[in-house]
Design an enzyme around this catalytic site. Structure first.
Site, PDB file in Angstrom:
ATOM      1  N   GLY A  65      50.633   1.391 -58.787  1.00  0.00           N
ATOM      2  CA  GLY A  65      51.422  -0.184 -58.049  1.00  0.00           C
ATOM      3  C   GLY A  65      51.935   0.628 -56.557  1.00  0.00           C
ATOM      4  N   GLY A  89      54.220  -1.305 -54.302  1.00  0.00           N
ATOM      5  CA  GLY A  89      55.142  -1.832 -53.743  1.00  0.00           C
ATOM      6  C   GLY A  89      56.512  -1.334 -53.752  1.00  0.00           C
ATOM      7  CB  ALA A 147      59.133  -1.040 -58.414  1.00  0.00           C
ATOM      8  N   GLY A 148      56.887   0.967 -57.034  1.00  0.00           N
ATOM      9  CA  GLY A 148      56.177   1.531 -56.528  1.00  0.00           C
ATOM     10  C   GLY A 148      56.085   3.241 -56.249  1.00  0.00           C
ATOM     11  CG  PHE A 207      70.378 -15.282 -51.016  1.00  0.00           C
ATOM     12  CD1 PHE A 207      70.312 -15.280 -49.398  1.00  0.00           C
ATOM     13  CD2 PHE A 207      69.154 -14.808 -51.509  1.00  0.00           C
ATOM     14  CE1 PHE A 207      69.354 -15.425 -49.184  1.00  0.00           C
ATOM     15  CE2 PHE A 207      68.126 -14.264 -51.062  1.00  0.00           C
ATOM     16  CZ  PHE A 207      67.919 -15.051 -50.007  1.00  0.00           C
ATOM     17  CG  ASP A 219      46.412  -5.871 -63.322  1.00  0.00           C
ATOM     18  OD1 ASP A 219      45.735  -6.746 -63.337  1.00  0.00           O
ATOM     19  OD2 ASP A 219      46.085  -5.703 -61.740  1.00  0.00           O
ATOM     20  CD  GLN A 272      64.695 -16.811 -59.978  1.00  0.00           C
ATOM     21  OE1 GLN A 272      63.858 -16.430 -59.598  1.00  0.00           O
ATOM     22  NE2 GLN A 272      65.854 -17.198 -60.182  1.00  0.00           N
ATOM     23  CG  HIS A 331      62.077 -20.249 -54.815  1.00  0.00           C
ATOM     24  ND1 HIS A 331      62.427 -20.391 -54.434  1.00  0.00           N
ATOM     25  CD2 HIS A 331      62.696 -18.664 -54.928  1.00  0.00           C
ATOM     26  CE1 HIS A 331      62.748 -20.395 -53.099  1.00  0.00           C
ATOM     27  NE2 HIS A 331      62.649 -18.945 -53.408  1.00  0.00           N
ATOM     28  CG  LEU A 335      59.671 -17.842 -51.045  1.00  0.00           C
ATOM     29  CD1 LEU A 335      60.008 -18.664 -52.034  1.00  0.00           C
ATOM     30  CD2 LEU A 335      59.463 -16.325 -50.965  1.00  0.00           C
ATOM     31  CD  GLU A 377      68.226 -18.544 -53.709  1.00  0.00           C
ATOM     32  OE1 GLU A 377      67.324 -18.580 -54.226  1.00  0.00           O
ATOM     33  OE2 GLU A 377      69.714 -18.057 -53.985  1.00  0.00           O
ATOM     34  NE  ARG A 402      66.058 -18.187 -56.114  1.00  0.00           N
ATOM     35  CZ  ARG A 402      65.162 -16.698 -55.347  1.00  0.00           C
ATOM     36  NH1 ARG A 402      64.602 -15.902 -56.535  1.00  0.00           N
ATOM     37  NH2 ARG A 402      65.264 -15.755 -54.579  1.00  0.00           N
ATOM     38  CG  HIS A 425      60.041 -17.038 -56.485  1.00  0.00           C
ATOM     39  ND1 HIS A 425      58.635 -16.667 -56.013  1.00  0.00           N
ATOM     40  CD2 HIS A 425      61.220 -16.439 -56.570  1.00  0.00           C
ATOM     41  CE1 HIS A 425      59.608 -15.958 -55.063  1.00  0.00           C
ATOM     42  NE2 HIS A 425      60.678 -15.293 -55.741  1.00  0.00           N
ATOM     43  CD  GLU A 438      57.913 -10.374 -60.571  1.00  0.00           C
ATOM     44  OE1 GLU A 438      57.868 -10.296 -59.422  1.00  0.00           O
ATOM     45  OE2 GLU A 438      57.486 -11.477 -61.475  1.00  0.00           O
ATOM     46  NE  ARG A 442      64.183 -12.397 -58.595  1.00  0.00           N
ATOM     47  CZ  ARG A 442      63.891 -12.706 -58.359  1.00  0.00           C
ATOM     48  NH1 ARG A 442      64.985 -12.838 -57.007  1.00  0.00           N
ATOM     49  NH2 ARG A 442      62.567 -13.742 -56.528  1.00  0.00           N
ATOM     50  CB  SER A 488      63.516  -9.603 -56.795  1.00  0.00           C
ATOM     51  OG  SER A 488      62.347  -9.273 -57.045  1.00  0.00           O
TER      52      SER A 488
END
Length: 569
Positions: free
Chosen positions: A10, A12, A14-15, A117, A212, A231, A233, A243, A246, A277, A345, A371, A382, A387
């Site tokens: 991954g 993103g 985090a990856g 937020f 995956d 969640q 949204h 989306l 927010e 949310r 979401h 996530e 959340r 996030s």
């Protein structure tokens, strides 16, 4: 045989953060395996911002306030030791991203700008207009290239190889060539994002968000934690579910029903549109059910009105939101309100992480972040802005954790990994040669239909039992599916076949968790059990997969400072 000390699956937020930190030890060989080109990863869709108590816009803000807001927002299901660790370390992460070159928006004093937020007691969401995730991804990609992380783009994770609770490696497909490869690795970080595509037709998630890595861990014996918490949204575009950030509500947008009323005064008189949310999504659906929305059935919606913000502010802070509204809804929100309705979401639940400091799972050598993982800091709901914060902070510590795992673990057994790869080669050949069967798209659409209708924003046991029966039938149908594509190279039909199998596997866990949680908490709203039940359900769900059998267990919630109380906004 491909061999790496650390493989991150991954690319993103985090990856890439994990890959960056694993690669800081120059003696380790680190790869980042991604289904798509890294900077197209779903973190790039995060618009509104990233939470950290910098105190620039409100000097009274603090990590402690962020801690309390997050616990309250979670409906007291978050593990408070993990939340405190998260909020205490976030300001340093923002400074680090700033150093990497993330172009944060600035206030008049030149400091990083912050906006309000939902569910937050101070404006603490740092942002870069409404493209925050996009700019973070690009900055992290540059840093990873600088650190010689090897990117394997358009590679698809098929399975993890775990025997006797020991991690040996993984199997992945090179989508470009159709070749299936065994990998040996000392440690792996799973960072493959959520699986909102179980609601295929109405979700803010990208097409490739199919769980995956989550399914691979689940199949390898690692439990899922709290999968029932999904969640929705509040502000997905009415016709597509795409989306709208927010940030729209954070910058002062109104939610309006067909009577022209700002209806949130009925549900959250103090916070209004800036309630969390879960509460805002339910309020919108209640307005529609009461006949105060526009349209009928699945076509129903309410309006979000930003006109009073003025063109200059919208163009400065919400330019992408405006483009999305024009491109997908045909509405220029400078001129008129835009139709919106809740859309799936985010998954609060995911791969069970047993140590928030290293992001280790119960299987040594397998770490998870973002996530796809459940630390748990989000509990039952959340907060917006938590996030992207989660992915970069816990991605960092997953990278450090995997780095340390790789230093003390040897490579696994080649024979086991090769054997697993041959199983996949056989399955690929079988599916390419199959000329008839059940259409995969029919299975996918039925899954999405029952999940939206029966395991959506409002839930009832009788309906969820129907969903469980249907998912079981679809799992059986899946065994008779065909893909209709004999190609070896770029066989995305086979990739999608595996993805749908992953989604069905995870959807069943969502339904089972939801049926067995006989209370309403956060995003899990049951018509037959409308109250929160701390006496019986202040605990995490753990679902294990043993072959085709699912087993439920529970785990206590860690409460350190804030005892449960009624949530009021």
């Amino acid at each position: 045989m491909l061999k790496y000390d650390v493989i991150v699956v991954g690319a993103g937020g985090a990856g890439m953060m994990a890959a960056l930190y694993a690669s800081k030890d120059k003696n380790l060989r680190v790869a980042c395996l991604s289904k798509i080109f890294p900077t197209r990863s779903h973190t790039g869709a995060a618009q509104g911002g990233i939470n950290a108590a910098m105190g620039y816009r409100d000097a009274t803000d603090s990590p402690e306030k962020h801690f309390r807001d997050t616990v309250k927002g979670s409906d007291f299901l978050a593990d408070q030791d993990a939340v405190e660790y998260f909020t205490a370390n976030m300001p340093a992460i923002i400074s680090e991203l700033d150093y990497y070159g993330v172009p944060f928006s600035r206030d008049p004093n030149g400091r990083i700008a912050q906006r309000p937020f939902g569910g937050a007691s101070s404006p603490r969401t740092c942002y870069s207009a409404d493209k925050t995730g996009h700019v973070i991804l690009h900055a992290l990609y540059e840093q990873c290239l600088k650190n010689n992380v090897e990117f394997l783009d358009e590679w698809f994770l098929l399975s993890l190889v775990v025997a006797d609770e020991t991690f040996h490696g993984l199997v992945a497909m090179n989508i470009k060539t159709g070749e299936i490869h065994p990998f040996l690795a000392k440690a792996v970080v799973i960072a493959t994002g959520g699986f909102g595509r179980i609601y295929w037709n109405r979700t803010t998630n990208a097409i490739n968000m199919t769980g995956d890595g989550t399914a691979a861990c689940f199949n390898a014996g690692i439990p899922l934690k709290d999968p029932e918490f999904v969640q929705f949204h509040p502000t997905g575009l009415a016709s597509t579910g795409i989306l709208l950030s927010e940030a729209c509500r954070g910058e002062g947008g109104y939610l309006i029903n067909r009577e022209g009323e700002r209806f949130m005064k009925r549900y959250a008189p103090e916070k209004m549109e800036l309630a969390p949310r879960d509460l805002v999504s339910r309020s919108i659906e209640m307005e529609i059910k009461a006949g105060r929305g526009f349209g009928q059935g699945l076509e129903a919606y309410v309006l979000m009105d930003l006109r009073h913000l003025g063109k200059e502010k919208i163009m400065e802070r919400l330019p992408q939101v405006r483009e999305l509204a024009m491109d997908f809804e045909g509405v220029d929100l400078i001129e008129e309100p835009v139709p919106i309705r809740p859309s799936c979401h985010y998954m609060m639940g995911g791969i069970h992480v047993s140590d928030y400091a290293t992001l280790a799972t119960p299987v040594e050598g397998i770490h998870a972040a973002g996530e796809c993982a459940c630390v748990s800091i989000h509990g039952a709901n959340r907060l917006g802005g938590n996030s992207v914060a989660d992915v970069v902070l816990f991605g960092k510590y997953a990278g450090i954790g995997a780095r340390e795992s790789a230093k003390k673990r040897p490579f696994g057994l080649e024979t086991l990994v090769i054997k697993e790869a041959k199983k996949w080669e056989s399955k690929f050949a079988t599916m390419r040669n199959k000329t008839s069967g059940i259409r995969l798209v029919d299975i996918r659409n039925k899954m999405a239909e029952v999940m939206w209708n029966y395991v959506g924003i409002f839930r009832h046991e009788q309906e969820m039992r129907v969903a469980l029966e249907t998912i079981d039938q679809l799992l059986n149908d899946y065994e008779h599916a065909y893909i209709g594509d004999p190609a070896l190279r770029y066989n995305t039909a086979f990739v999608h076949y595996v993805e749908i199998g992953n989604l069905l596997t995870l959807a069943k866990a969502v339904v089972l968790g939801a049926i067995n949680r006989k209370e309403s908490r956060g995003s899990h709203a049951r018509a037959d059990y409308p109250q929160r039940d701390d006496e019986n359900f202040l605990k995490h769900t753990l679902i294990y997969k043993r072959g085709d059998r699912y087993e439920l267990k529970y785990l206590p919630v860690k409460i350190t400072k804030y005892p449960p109380e009624e949530r009021k906004y």
